[in-house]
Design a protein around this motif. Structure first.
Motif: not given
Length: 99
Positions: A16-26, A32-36
């Motif tokens: 959550g710490t890494c991915v959520i800020p990236i997903i909020k931005e884009e 991509l993250f869900a597929g990976a």
């Protein structure tokens, strides 16, 4: 960045710490993250299942070998019974059945 992505995806560290800020931005990066994540999780599940199936197959092959040996021993015992029966019918011990 690649190390953080690997840690997040494989080890699950700070997902959550890494991915959520990236997903909020884009938001499109969610795909991509869900597929990976799904790919890695299915890969690990497949690996575990392959090990289980392989062990079951080894066990079954061992059972087949045991059954084959048991059948051979039974055939030897049956042949010995026939030999004894035929010997009892060979009254003059000539190797032929006496009637």
């Amino acid at each position: 960045t690649v190390l953080i992505f690997f840690q997040t995806l494989v080890a699950g560290d700070s997902w959550g710490t890494c991915v959520i800020p990236i997903i909020k931005e884009e938001p499109m990066l969610f795909i991509l993250f869900a597929g990976a994540l799904v790919t890695v999780q299915l890969g690990f599940t497949n690996l575990v299942l392959a090990v289980i199936v392989d062990k079951a197959n080894e066990t079954r092959e061992g059972t087949k070998d045991d059954l084959k040996k048991e059948k051979e021993l039974q055939e030897i015992a049956n042949m010995e019974k026939w030999r004894v029966a035929m010997a009892s019918m060979d009254a003059d011990e000539s190797g032929s059945i006496s009637l």
